[in-house]
Design an enzyme around this catalytic site. Structure first.
Site, short mmCIF file in Angstrom:
data_model
loop_
_atom_site.label_atom_id
_atom_site.label_comp_id
_atom_site.label_asym_id
_atom_site.label_seq_id
_atom_site.Cartn_x
_atom_site.Cartn_y
_atom_site.Cartn_z
N SER A 277 48.50 13.98 -27.47
CA SER A 277 47.33 14.52 -28.17
C SER A 277 47.07 16.00 -28.03
CB SER A 277 46.24 13.44 -27.16
OG SER A 277 44.99 14.05 -27.41
N LYS A 283 47.70 12.59 -22.36
CA LYS A 283 48.27 11.48 -23.14
C LYS A 283 49.82 11.69 -23.58
CE LYS A 283 45.85 8.95 -25.17
NZ LYS A 283 44.95 8.82 -26.05
N GLU A 290 53.70 2.14 -32.87
CA GLU A 290 52.51 2.01 -33.87
C GLU A 290 52.75 2.13 -35.15
OE1 GLU A 290 49.06 3.41 -30.43
OE2 GLU A 290 49.81 4.98 -31.88
#
Ligand code: ARG
Length: 461
Positions: A277, A283, A290
């Site tokens: 991130s 993160k 996804e």
């Protein structure tokens, strides 16, 4: 430049010319268009429309064109011709003069384009079959190294019964095996040559269509030209197989996203297939998975748009059919990319054995075995189910696994409970009770792994 124009007084408006052109999409068919043209020239020779020397000049020029395209596959995009068929013919005329103008005798772009597209489909099906084999191979390799990694199996996303990571892998192999079989079956219908169908009712040339088909490696010929130039069932079939397979990849992605979540922590995805991130330094996101889940929607879109494109189309060829390729090419590319990315993700997964086992234990996934224990001692299943429900409730209140409860607690609910109940509750013995074909017992898993390896022709390690 156009392949037509005699009956027109005015030139096309530049806007329409651009709108009508498909070259930016169908240039991907260039090699197949040329292979089909070489085959067609041979048939023209056989029915005396071309002489031996004419045919050989045409064939040699077309072969030179293949070499040119291999060096620069997008060279045709500089031209402003209508489509790839026009470009090949104009290049041929550039190369050998007026003789090139004989090639289209008895042929139409209507039978030509579907021939090219079927040749493209046949080739891409072979490539996808290899990817489907590779993904099954990756799953079976992963299964072999995780036969003892116990984790909870879920229904309703509630922990249900213990399984192993290997068993989860083997479930996906079944899905990709079905995709493989569907593709092999669809191949049979793609492998039928439409060339010689002309515009819609056949060709005046006295050609041997079966021989012509064999020059292009088709195993059969179409039986009705009106159908042959209109048929795009094979595109729909391919897109529907792609859609089903993408659904499998999407479920696989969703499973792994869940397993990888901070809350579950069954696996860790490798750095080489995750992203960070820009704001939160801690993160590590499962972007690859996804994206597979998201790209599935595009493949469904391609299938739906093809079904809608064809549903109201009168026989035979209509220009609507030109719009078949863009979605097909992009959907198939997505499918291949997603198969390859899934393989990468799967190869580098790290299984968190202890969290998997802990979750299997904490989830009371051995409660069914406790019921079986009472049933074996003569209690009816329904009564046993009720008793075990009560014991689970008590274990939840105590925040403990069933196997950690003292025997006195079991006895409180039924006097038939003895110390041998703990063996029953052991996770491995829970697994091993499911001995039926397809069950999670270790023996079954080993047998299944061997069957899969034999089918994929992988030597025993
Ligand atoms: N570019 C066209 C297509 O992809 C080729 C066939 C054109 N045929 C015609 N009659 N205009 O479908």
């Amino acid at each position: 430049m156009k392949l037509w124009g005699g009956r027109f007084d005015k030139k096309n408006h530049p806007l329409f010319q651009k709108f009508n052109s498909s070259l930016h999409i169908d240039y991907h068919l260039s090699l197949y268009d040329i292979l089909g043209s070489i085959a067609w020239s041979k048939s023209l020779l056989e029915c005396n429309i071309l002489t031996i020397s004419e045919q050989s000049k045409i064939e040699n020029a077309l072969k030179m064109l293949i070499e040119e395209i291999k060096i620069n596959p997008t060279k045709m995009l500089d031209s402003n011709v209508e489509d790839i068929h026009s470009w090949v013919e104009f290049r041929l005329v550039d190369m050998i003069g007026n003789l090139g103008k004989k090639l289209h005798t008895g042929r139409s772009r209507n039978d030509q384009v579907t021939t090219d597209l079927k040749l493209w489909c046949k080739s891409i099906i072979q490539d996808i079959l290899i990817c489907l084999k590779k993904i099954q191979y990756t799953f079976v390799t992963q299964a072999e190294s995780s036969t003892h990694d116990i984790m909870p199996g879920y229904t309703h996303l509630q922990r249900a019964q213990p399984i192993t990571f290997a068993y989860w892998c083997l479930a996906y192999i079944e899905m990709f095996k079905r995709d493989e079989e569907r593709l092999q079956d669809a191949f049979k219908r793609v492998d039928i040559s439409p060339l010689g169908s002309g515009a819609l009712s056949g060709t005046f040339c006295n050609i041997n269509r079966k021989k012509l088909a064999s020059y292009m490696n088709f195993s059969q010929v179409t039986q009705n030209s009106l159908d042959a130039v209109s048929d795009r069932d094979y595109v729909i079939e391919l897109l529907s197989i792609a859609s089903i397979s993408m659904m499998h990849l999407s479920r696989f992605s969703e499973d792994l996203i869940f397993f990888n979540s901070g809350e579950v922590n069954f696996i860790e995805l490798s750095d080489d297939v995750t992203s960070g991130s820009s704001l939160m330094p801690q993160k590590k996101n499962p972007d690859a998975l996804e994206l597979i889940r998201a790209k599935t929607s595009k493949v469904y879109g391609a299938l739906i748009s093809m079904l809608v494109l064809l549903k109201g189309l009168p026989l035979s060829y209509n220009k609507d059919l030109q719009e078949d390729k863009e979605n097909l090419f992009s959907a198939i590319n997505i499918w291949m990319d997603c198969l390859n990315i899934s393989i990468l993700v799967l190869q580098s997964i790290k299984i968190n054995t202890s969290s998997c086992l802990e979750a299997a234990k904490k989830g009371y996934s051995n409660a069914t075995e406790l019921t079986d224990y009472l049933v074996q001692k003569g209690i009816t299943f329904r009564e046993a189910h009720h008793i075990v429900g009560k014991i689970v409730l008590e274990a939840i209140k105590r925040n403990d696994a069933l196997e950690n409860l003292d025997i006195s607690i079991f006895k409180k609910y039924h006097i038939l409970f003895e110390n041998d109940v703990y063996e029953k509750l052991d996770m491995i013995s829970c697994l091993n009770t499911k001995k039926s074909i397809g069950g999670v017992a270790l023996d079954q898993i080993f047998k299944n792994i061997q069957l899969i390896k034999d089918r994929l022709s992988i030597k025993s390690i």
